[in-house]
Design a protein around this motif. Structure first.
Motif, short mmCIF file in Angstrom:
data_model
loop_
_atom_site.label_atom_id
_atom_site.label_comp_id
_atom_site.label_asym_id
_atom_site.label_seq_id
_atom_site.Cartn_x
_atom_site.Cartn_y
_atom_site.Cartn_z
N ARG A 90 5.88 45.98 23.07
CA ARG A 90 5.82 47.39 22.16
C ARG A 90 5.08 48.45 23.22
O ARG A 90 4.18 48.37 23.67
CB ARG A 90 5.13 47.34 20.87
N THR A 95 1.10 44.85 23.92
CA THR A 95 1.34 46.35 23.59
C THR A 95 0.72 47.01 24.66
O THR A 95 -0.24 46.99 25.10
CB THR A 95 0.33 46.51 22.22
N TYR A 144 -3.69 46.06 16.58
CA TYR A 144 -2.85 45.02 16.95
C TYR A 144 -3.75 43.48 17.08
O TYR A 144 -2.95 42.69 17.22
CB TYR A 144 -1.92 45.35 18.40
#
Length: 574
Positions: free
Chosen positions: A23, A243, A264
């Motif tokens: 992401r 991430t 996260y």
């Protein structure tokens, strides 16, 4: 058994197609716009890029990668690997201040790698098109924005004939040298090093499951080995999630890093020592109140000298946010060994050895030597006398030598440098060793890095060759004597490594010392984006040289620290 990361990507896409591979935080903010790549989508886009490369007859050639921060770089990079094309990560020209430096480096890399194609984002490729008539280096080189390659192209992909010895990519080591060196990293090197990283950092199947596959958060630049091999390629090995966000967004607001770790809850995240210092500077009570760092298991710290004071202060400052001192994870590596060589033990605080109180750092708050952990499985570290090329006993400082399957093949098209750096041998030891150019010692099997035998200057994670700084300085005023300038770095405490320039000036410099000093500062600042800590003007014949006339930078540095230079007027401190 997987032959390459290409095989592992296909496996994860088959078994866990909807799992998030990456992401990307578009604005750097955890609550902002987010781009996501699942393993199925990553495989599809990777094969589309690979098929385009194959159809254009580029298998076996080199591809320059010029992408802004984002996920498209990963598709381009893995697309190269999936096509049997050698990837060459680079920095795209962007912004007026960096445009000249980035263009110069880009041209050098294109020429050295003999790149046949440039892959990049739309804006980068568009910009290159407008500059093509002024860049003869681009003649005959194909250019494509990979996001414009249609998904359907993936159906034409053919599995490449890859072996462990096939070159996967060239990692260029220098940020400024006129003679760049591309480290040839093979598919076998990559597989071995992500295995080393996973083992040393405790990325076991149970741990991955415990963290819901959330293993990395990173702002590190992906064109650099630390940002690429760790947070980008290791997840492909593990089938995990990473991430990512832009280095610029981190530098603008360092709190974004800690906020992303809170949001996260990754197992692993880190950066160079300066990144932890930046976080400390922005550690307001309001920030601490909003953080939860209790899940952060491995906070790696490498790529530049690790400072004991930084470790202590970070652990103390962020303890109220749940950060555990045991998460601090000093490590050591270099591009020539793919990335990781040594790393700490998970759930164990770093080893700090207090100094004996002597030397130039006596009394410094961070005077302790910091352990960088133990070698990964299959990695051998030896300490050698760099002149006699003999192994030294434990506890003695010498050059760090490394062997193992992670050590790269050599330097691209540079047989002499490859022989000197990658082909060392030690009496009583089997195989060849990589000479790192770094100094250190072993104690109870743990490596302690103490300095650099080589002259490379590392400031805020960026590499600078001293000869480049010296040339820039010498050209800025006629009173500066050619070939009589020395650039090196000194320990700036909490500020990290800081550059110093010592320059000989002729008799016509009388009354112009301040002007010359200011010129050196401004010239190096503009040409290399560096703030010079100290400029010292000295009398002719002051700077030590070898019998062949080469500058002895270490001897000059020692004289500077000892205060024995023949200074023309007082030094001007930064």
């Amino acid at each position: 058994m997987a032959r390459s990361l290409v095989d592992l990507l296909a496996t994860h896409a088959t078994h866990h197609p909807e799992r998030t591979a990456y992401r990307y935080l578009v604005t750097g903010d955890s609550d902002g716009e987010i781009h996501v790549l699942t393993y199925a989508r990553l495989l599809s886009r990777t094969r589309a890029v690979a098929a385009w490369l194959q159809e254009h007859g580029l298998a076996g050639s080199r591809a320059m990668l010029l992408y802004p921060p984002g996920l498209e770089f990963i598709c381009g990079y893995l697309g190269c690997l999936s096509a049997g094309v050698v990837a060459v990560p680079g920095v795209p020209p962007q912004g007026r201040a960096q445009n000249h430096r980035a263009l110069t480096r880009m041209k050098r890399l294109i020429a050295d790698a003999d790149a046949k194609v440039i892959l990049g984002g739309r804006e980068v490729i568009g910009a290159l098109e407008t500059m093509a008539e002024h860049l003869p280096e681009l003649d005959g080189i194909a250019r494509v924005a990979t996001e414009d390659i249609p998904d359907e192209a993936a159906t034409a992909w053919r599995e490449p004939e890859l072996t462990a010895d096939s070159v996967a990519f060239l990692q260029y080591t220098s940020g400024s040298t006129a003679a760049p060196r591309g480290v040839m990293v093979s598919h076998g090197n990559l597989l071995d090093n992500v295995r080393v990283i996973s083992e040393r950092m405790g990325h076991t199947p149970d741990t991955i499951a415990e963290y819901g596959h959330e293993m990395f958060v990173s702002w590190l630049p992906v064109y650099h080995d630390m940002g690429l091999i760790g947070p980008v390629l290791t997840p492909v090995h593990l089938g995990a999630t990473s991430t990512l966000f832009s280095p610029l967004h981190f530098l603008q607001q360092p709190s974004r890093w800690l906020t992303a770790v809170t949001r996260y809850r990754p197992h692993t995240s880190g950066g160079p020592n300066f990144a932890y210092e930046l976080c400390l500077k922005h550690a307001t009570p309001d920030l601490l109140d909003g953080l939860d760092l209790s899940g952060w298991k491995v906070a790696f710290n490498g790529a530049e000298p690790v400072r004991a004071a930084t470790l202590r202060r970070f652990a103390q400052t962020f303890a109220p946010a749940g950060f555990h001192r045991e998460a601090l994870y000093p490590c050591y590596g270099l591009a020539e060994a793919t990335l990781m060589v040594t790393g700490g033990s998970v759930d164990t605080p770093p080893t700090l050895l207090e100094t004996d109180g002597s030397g130039p750092r006596a009394g410094a708050a961070d005077a302790a030597a910091v352990g960088s952990g133990r070698p990964g499985p299959g990695v051998t570290v030896a300490i050698a006398d760099p002149e006699r090329k003999e192994e030294l006993p434990e506890g003695e400082v010498g050059e760090i030598w490394v062997s193992g399957a992670s050590v790269a093949k050599g330097y691209w098209r540079n047989a002499l440098a490859t022989r000197e750096t990658f082909r060392a041998t030690l009496p009583g030891r089997q195989g060849r060793f990589l000479r790192t150019g770094d100094l250190g010692f072993l104690r109870d099997g743990e490596l302690f890095v103490t300095g650099r035998l080589k002259d490379l200057i590392v400031i805020d994670g960026r590499n600078h060759y001293p000869q480049d700084l010296e040339l820039s300085a010498e050209l800025c005023h006629p009173a500066l004597r050619p070939g009589c300038t020395a650039a090196f770095s000194v320990d700036g405490g909490a500020e990290g490594e800081q550059p110093v320039v010592v320059a000989e000036v002729g008799p016509d410099a009388d009354g112009e010392a301040e002007k010359i000093t200011d010129l050196i500062r401004s010239t190096i600042g503009e040409a290399h984006a560096l703030s010079v800590h100290d400029v010292v003007l000295v009398h002719p014949g002051t700077i030590p040289k070898t019998s062949s006339g080469k500058i002895q930078r270490h001897a000059t540095r020692t004289a500077y620290l000892d205060g024995t230079l023949a200074v023309m007027g007082a030094p001007v401190a930064g």
